[in-house]
Design an enzyme around this catalytic site. Structure first.
Site, PDB file in Angstrom:
ATOM      1  N   HIS A 192      51.676  52.314   8.982  1.00 35.32           N
ATOM      2  CA  HIS A 192      52.332  51.313   9.833  1.00 35.32           C
ATOM      3  C   HIS A 192      52.229  49.940   9.136  1.00 35.32           C
ATOM      4  CE1 HIS A 192      54.159  49.601  13.220  1.00 35.32           C
ATOM      5  NE2 HIS A 192      53.248  49.778  14.158  1.00 35.32           N
ATOM      6  N   CYS A 217      46.333  47.266  17.671  1.00 35.59           N
ATOM      7  CA  CYS A 217      47.790  47.234  17.458  1.00 35.59           C
ATOM      8  C   CYS A 217      48.560  47.354  18.765  1.00 35.59           C
ATOM      9  CB  CYS A 217      48.189  48.334  16.487  1.00 35.59           C
ATOM     10  SG  CYS A 217      47.664  49.979  17.011  1.00 35.59           S
ATOM     11  N   ARG A 256      53.745  39.979  14.939  1.00 29.25           N
ATOM     12  CA  ARG A 256      54.700  41.008  14.485  1.00 29.25           C
ATOM     13  C   ARG A 256      56.051  40.351  14.224  1.00 29.25           C
ATOM     14  NH1 ARG A 256      54.024  46.364  15.811  1.00 29.25           N
ATOM     15  NH2 ARG A 256      55.791  46.625  14.425  1.00 29.25           N
ATOM     16  N   ASP A 277      42.260  51.729  17.579  1.00 29.00           N
ATOM     17  CA  ASP A 277      43.575  52.234  17.969  1.00 29.00           C
ATOM     18  C   ASP A 277      43.342  53.469  18.838  1.00 29.00           C
ATOM     19  OD1 ASP A 277      46.315  52.765  18.095  1.00 29.00           O
ATOM     20  OD2 ASP A 277      46.435  53.637  16.087  1.00 29.00           O
TER      21      ASP A 277
HETATM   22  N1  NVA Z   1      48.497  55.257  16.057  1.00 27.14           N
HETATM   23  C1  NVA Z   1      49.452  54.838  17.051  1.00 27.14           C
HETATM   24  C2  NVA Z   1      49.970  53.473  16.737  1.00 27.14           C
HETATM   25  C3  NVA Z   1      50.950  52.916  17.714  1.00 27.14           C
HETATM   26  C4  NVA Z   1      51.448  51.562  17.344  1.00 27.14           C
HETATM   27  C5  NVA Z   1      50.595  55.844  17.111  1.00 27.14           C
HETATM   28  O1  NVA Z   1      51.056  56.280  16.047  1.00 27.14           O
HETATM   29  O2  NVA Z   1      51.013  56.197  18.198  1.00 27.14           O
HETATM   30  N1   CP Z   2      51.982  48.265  17.761  1.00 28.90           N
HETATM   31  C1   CP Z   2      53.199  48.800  17.862  1.00 28.90           C
HETATM   32  O1   CP Z   2      53.832  49.210  16.869  1.00 28.90           O
HETATM   33  O2   CP Z   2      53.696  48.833  19.125  1.00 28.90           O
HETATM   34  P1   CP Z   2      54.983  49.595  19.641  1.00 28.90           P
HETATM   35  O3   CP Z   2      54.693  51.065  19.548  1.00 28.90           O
HETATM   36  O4   CP Z   2      55.167  49.130  21.049  1.00 28.90           O
HETATM   37  O5   CP Z   2      56.149  49.231  18.773  1.00 28.90           O
END
Ligand code: NVA
Ligand code: CP
Length: 300
Positions: free
Chosen positions: A129, A259, A287, A219
């Site tokens: 990410h 995040c 962001r 996270d």
């Molecule tokens: N690890 C999480 C991050 C979300 C922004 C996911 O992939 O769902």
């Molecule tokens: N942190 C993040 O990427 O959030 P969203 O899944 O809401 O885009």
């Protein structure tokens, strides 16, 4: 820099240059200055997973830069019915000036870049990410002044966030520690790279990882696409929580970042979350600025 597929593709200088531009764009916005750096440019935004921050920050970001964003849901695109990414990439390249993709497999983002002719921005895959971590780095530098001598600690799943954070930390010269249960480590190749290129520590002990940290990051225990593993993960991650005790092991004045979305009572307690809400929501705001900087670098 032609794409943002993963943070590892960027040099330290490229990362710092994005952060500097992001700071400038934030300053301009705070002073009501909106320069049309990307006047008339069109960004496609393909989402195969849910999103609040990524979608809204990219859409408002391209608008503020004088361009236009197209929200393209997987449910509506032919890609959702099996049209190959190679073809989608070549078609969309004829219409758009850039594309942001949120999907499962990293290969899909890489293939889009390979077959298309426009810049591709990774808006999250199972592997990484990068956009989030650019905003995280921006937030850390904003609050701490520089990355020099800092230690970042990640508590929890060795997921997309952990993978990108360790790369971001090593590239900016921060020490990085991760506490995760056995079987939930980050990508093995990245771990090897981090050990060779930076100050890196991996342990099952949250207290050991948090010791002397300046930034504590966590996270969710189950990422998007892992909903079926929820119960099993709740068992595996019990104790991998950012709480008052963890904060005691960290340095005085340590920041907490997440995040988002957050699950209070799982990876973070409500009290720690609220005590650090200013940092966490600055991080979410950043962001917008970081991604505007990325779009300017790639699409101008
Ligand atoms: N690890 C999480 C991050 C979300 C922004 C996911 O992939 O769902
Ligand atoms: N942190 C993040 O990427 O959030 P969203 O899944 O809401 O885009």
């Amino acid at each position: 820099m032609k794409h943002l597929l993963k943070l590892g593709d960027l040099s330290r200088e490229e990362i710092l240059s994005i952060l500097n531009l992001a700071d400038q764009l934030k300053y301009e916005r705070q002073n009501g200055i909106f320069r049309p750096y990307l006047k008339g440019k069109k960004l496609g935004m393909i989402f195969q997973k849910s999103s609040t921050r990524t979608r809204v920050s990219f859409e408002t970001g391209i608008y503020e830069l004088g361009g236009y964003g197209l929200f393209l849901s997987n449910h509506d695109l032919q890609i959702g019915r099996g049209e190959p990414v190679e073809d989608t990439a070549r078609v969309l390249s004829r219409y758009l000036d850039g594309v942001m993709i949120r999907t499962f497999e990293q290969k899909e983002v890489e293939d889009f870049a390979k077959y298309g002719t426009i810049p591709v921005i990774n808006g999250l895959t199972d592997y990484c990410h990068p956009c989030q971590v650019l905003a995280d780095l921006m937030t850390i530098r904003e609050r701490k002044g520089s990355f020099k001598g800092l230690k970042m600690c990640f508590v929890g799943d060795g997921n997309n966030m952990a993978n990108s954070l360790m790369v971001g930390a090593v590239k900016t010269g921060m020490a990085f520690s991760i506490a995760c249960p056995k079987g939930y480590e980050p990508d093995a190749e990245l771990v090897k790279w981090a050990r060779e290129n930076g100050e890196f520590m991996m342990t099952e002990s949250v207290a050991d990882a948090a010791m002397g940290a300046d930034v504590i990051y966590t996270d969710v225990w189950a990422s998007m696409g892992q909903e079926g593993e929820k119960l099993e993960r709740e068992r595996a991650f019990k104790g991998y929580q950012v709480n008052a005790e963890v904060m005691k092991a960290a340095n005085d004045g340590a920041m907490v970042l997440h995040c988002l979305p957050a699950h209070r009572g799982e990876e973070i307690t409500a009290d720690v979350f609220e005590a650090h809400a200013d940092e966490i929501f600055d991080e979410a705001e950043n962001r917008l600025h970081a991604q505007k900087a990325v779009m300017c670098k790639l699409m101008k």
